[in-house]
Structure formats: C-alpha cells, structure tokens
Scaffold this active site. Structure first.
Site: not given
Length: 570
Positions: A183, A236
């Site tokens: 990320e 996710e």
C-alpha cells in the site's frame, strides 16, 4: 496418466491444481487482459489470509485444512520484520517464526501462497512490521531510500530471501506471487522507493509474479515504473474489522458479505478473504491508528469466517485464584538495574545491557523532587503514564491529559512516571514519529526534570523467569497495583484451548507459563484473552498478571470468547 489427461482436458479447472500436483513449471503465474494464467491456462485465485505469527504453530495445519474445506486454493501471509530481526543483525526463523515449515505445510495441504514480505506490512501490527530499533537513528526516514533504512532492509532481505527463494513456484514450491512492499501509494513519500524494493527482490532471486495492493486513490502512486494494472482481483476483501480499546466490537453482516462475495465471483474476478483466520496479537505486538486521535488496537485480531464442522473443542476450567503478589516497587531493587541519565531517554534509545534499545512494554522514570506544583508533559508522553510520588498514585497522563497537580510535601521525594507503550501506529504518515516512553522534557513548575533513574520493563522471558523466584507474598485484603499477581491453573487431562476472563481487573498483561497472552483493559471491547491449548500442560500451569491499578482476586477460564458489544459495519 490421469493427471496428464486432466491437464490436457479443456474442461479441467486449473484453479483446482495444487502445489504437489504440477510439474514442468516454466511460465508461472502470468496476467493476460483481465485474468490470471498458470502455465498459460486460465487460473483464478481463491485466497484467504492467515498470518503464521498470529497463530500457534501447532494450529497452522488445522487452519489450512479449513481453508481447503472452504474451497480456497491460495494462502496469503505477511512476513513481520520486527519479529524475525528483533535485534539488529540477530535473525530468528525458529519455532512459531519458522517460515520454511509454514510454506512447506501450505504446499503439503494443497495451497498456493502469495507472500507479502514487506519490508512494511501494515497489518494492524506494531509499526507496520518495521523493527523499532530503526528509530534509534534521529534522522530516520522509514519507507524511503534514506541510506539508513535501505541498508537495514538490504541486510534483512539478504537473510529472508535465503528462506523464501527455494519455495517459489518455478523451483517446485507453492509461492506463485510476491508483493512489492504494501500500500505504498497511500504513503508515497519517495518516488524512487518502490523501484528500490522491486530491485531488492529481483536481485536476491525472486522470479515469480510481482504485485502490489492499495486503495483506489493510492494505486497509481504505488505502481513501479514499467508495471501495469493486474487482472480483476480483490486483494483484501475484509471479512471483519479490527477493534480499538474503548470502542465497539466490529462485525460484518454475514448475509451481506456472502452476497458481495458471490457478486465478485460472478464477474470472474479473483479474491482474497482478509482475514480468513484473524488470530491474536500476542504479547505487545498490536498496532495503532492516529488520525484525529491515537487509538491502539486490541489483542484479538479480526473476526474469522464461520468454519466448517470439526472445530476444536474449547474448555472451561473455572475460577482461578490469584493468591500471591509482589509490588512493582519491591521488584525494582532486586530484579531491575536502572539506567542513570540526566535527561529522559525514549524507549528505543535506552542503553540496555543485552541490546541497544527497548521495543515494547513499559518504562519507569524516577527522579527526586522537593515540594509539589504543576507537572506538565508538553505532549512528551508516549503513550500513557501513571504518576506516583514515592508509592502514592497521583494520576494519569496521555495525549489528552498533559498536566497534573503534584501534592506538596516535606523533604525530598521520588517522582515516578510509569510509561506504557500501547502500540506503534501501523498506518499513515506518522511512522517516523513512533518513538515511545518520554520523548522529551517533562516540567515541574516550568522547570525541566533532570537526573533520572530509568527502568526497562519489557517483561522478556528472562525477567519473568527471575520473577518466579522472587519474594512473593499472600495477597492482602487491600491491594492496588502496579503489581504482579500469581496463581495456578490445574489441568487433569489433555489441555484444550480456553479463554481467560478478567472481570474485576483494570488494565495490564497476562502471562501463562511464561507466554505473553497480550493486554487486557476494562474499557473493552474485548473481555477475554485467548489461551491456546498447546501453551498449557497437564498438571500445574503458572499464571502471572501484571496489573497497573485495580486487581481482582480471581480470573475465569471460559470456553466461549467475548470480544465485546457488537457494531455492524456497513
């Protein structure tokens, strides 16, 4: 012959292939338009996340079998740098950190692996998995190409990739893809950083598909030059949410979740359930968030999906009497050697005997004062402090309360500030500011305090072992922390998992047979701590509780966890 027929059959679903059922590996996982290919054939990833460092090793295979029973074909896991290299240059891949054994089990049980080695992993884990000793450098710039950071990453990757490389798909192993950092588009402080991490992986023998994960806004900033958007995949899909102390217990509506997953699968996309099995933030490893205010995560992590039949039975061992105690003040002169310093020193920079710096736990700062007045922290307490004059409790200091009145008194007295590291922020732009303890001067009547004795209270296994033979006393009718309390859980038969309920206790940490189960706090939401059966033994089991303030006399061993009042997440 049968396997060859299946491989050549156009009706064969390559997503059903397992690591032990495929040979002649040359192409690996690839991308074509909106789909994945494995050896040139369409392949869908049905993944679930399980972190080996949050699950007792004895239960790894059980959780993997449950993944297979739910129809998953891929396991995803992070790799926590701060556990594998707790001290700079000292690496640990043993016992519950045996990554080789974990990857071997995944292959044995028919699961492919997507490895997310970091170096930063977020994961609601202390400092996002980065070791706190990095912060000993006052100029440190985490997650950048700052030399002090890249040198540390290079050393860690040199060791880690020796473990990882042989388990890659093209070498006969289960790893089909490796994530480049984590990320980074949401951080994006250095445009050269992702290229550095990519090359650090490639130069050490990573040959499988490289991928990254981020939110919609951050994805474009997290791409490596020359990279491309991957096929449709939800990396996710959150099946639960993490909780913070003092907040509700978050739960997703099961029917809504099933409908959403079904709609994703109908599009032909791949998916990874985060988490399939949440596990536990054992010890002091929970992370924290710092947006409008600092919020530390609880000990349990995530809410697992409903599991298929044959769930392990849990035990209720009833009430456990904590019949002995020893005050922290009695422990200091016998078990702890203070560090003397004119100025307060933050936790990470304490010059300890066995290592440089203290990563977790508590630090006690002692100095001598004359008289009373107003104590002010100037926001230098990280994260929460109890203040004592000699042994008398005065009050607490944290991010919101920065001033206390110190009562007047005659002669010289000890001012004691017991500071707890409640967990370093694991996400956001403040990673470089996560030093703990007293990070600067504290003032009494506008004069900075000086000449400290500083005690490290990380509560490592060696300390707990020495504590075992200390001068314990019978718990008196009236008692108050900070103190250690001790009792015994007796088990007649084969130990089973159980949960410890600490009703009547205020805040602290629980140790069973030397294992740190994690934190408890009466403000909730979590009211029970998970105690794995493999950490128990037949006969007597020692339970030690470090309680900061108000102690109960008993704890309850129950067979059902209670994670707090539920709030459904939209």
């Amino acid at each position: 012959v049968l396997l060859t027929h299946l491989l050549l059959s156009p009706r064969f679903n390559w997503s059903e292939l397992t690591p032990l059922g495929l040979w002649g590996r040359t192409l690996g996982l690839q991308t074509e338009n909106s789909q994945f290919l494995l050896e040139g054939m369409p392949f869908r990833i049905f993944g679930g996340s399980m972190h080996y460092f949050r699950v007792p090793r004895e239960y790894w295979e059980d959780r993997m079998l449950k993944m297979k029973a739910c129809g998953l074909n891929t396991l995803t896991t992070y790799v926590p740098w701060n556990l594998h290299e707790k001290e700079r240059g000292k690496f640990d891949f043993s016992k519950n950190l045996d990554l080789r054994a974990f990857l071997s089990l995944a292959a044995k049980n028919g699961l492919w692996v997507i490895l997310r080695p970091g170096p930063y992993i977020c994961s609601e884990w202390d400092l996002g998995g980065l070791p706190s000793w990095l912060l000993q450098d006052p100029e440190m710039q985490l997650r950048t190409t700052y030399k002090g950071f890249t040198e540390a990453v290079d050393s860690y990757f040199d060791r880690l990739m020796r473990v990882v490389v042989p388990f890659q798909y093209k070498k006969g192993g289960p790893i089909i893809a490796v994530q480049v950092e984590n990320e980074y588009g949401s951080y994006a402080k250095d445009p050269n950083y992702m290229t550095y991490v990519k090359m650090a992986l490639l130069s050490r023998g990573i040959v499988e598909l490289l991928m990254t994960s981020d939110n919609k806004n951050g994805l474009s900033f997290g791409l490596v030059e020359g990279g491309e958007y991957q096929p449709k995949m939800v990396m996710e899909y959150w099946t639960g949410w993490f909780d913070n102390w003092g907040g509700p217990h978050y739960v997703f509506d099961a029917d809504e979740m099933v409908n959403t997953v079904a709609s994703i699968l109908k599009t032909g996309a791949s998916i990874n359930l985060y988490m399939f099995h949440g596990g536990t933030n054992f010890g002091f490893m929970n992370g924290a968030l710092e947006a409008d205010e600092y919020k530390s995560d609880v000990t349990s992590y995530g809410q697992p999906l409903p599991l298929p039949p044959m769930i392990e039975s849990k035990a209720s061992y009833g009430a456990i009497l904590l019949h002995q105690y020893i005050s922290l003040w009695d422990v200091l002169p016998t078990l702890l050697q203070p560090i003397k310093s004119e100025l307060p020193v933050n936790m990470e920079n304490l010059p300890l005997n066995d290592s440089m710096g203290q990563p977790y736990g508590y630090v006690l700062y002692e100095t001598v004062i004359f008289g009373g007045g107003q104590l002010h922290t100037q926001d230098h307490v990280r994260d929460r402090a109890q203040v004592f004059v000699n042994t008398m409790y005065v009050g607490e200091l944290d991010y919101n309360t920065m001033e206390l009145s110190i009562p007047e008194g005659q002669g010289f007295r000890q001012l004691r500030i017991l500071v707890e590291n409640r967990g370093r922020v694991n996400y956001g732009l403040t990673l470089n500011e996560q030093r703990k303890g007293l990070i600067g001067d504290v003032f009494l009547n506008k004069t900075p305090l000086r000449n400290f004795k500083i005690y490290s209270l990380e509560m490592k296994p060696a300390f707990m072992k020495r504590l075992r033979v200390s001068g314990w006393s019978t718990v008196p009718d009236y008692f108050v922390g900070p103190a250690f309390f001790r009792g015994r859980l007796w088990i007649e038969h084969q130990p089973q998992d159980t949960f410890l309920k600490l009703q009547g206790w205020e805040k602290g940490v629980v140790f069973v047979n030397g294992q740190n189960l994690g934190r408890y706090w009466k403000i909730g939401p979590q009211e029970t701590l998970y105690l794995p059966g493999p950490w128990l033994r037949r006969g007597g089991n020692e339970i030690v509780i470090f309680e900061e303030r108000t102690a109960g006399r008993i704890i309850q061993s129950v067979d059902i966890p209670y994670l707090g009042r539920t709030q459904y997440v939209d």
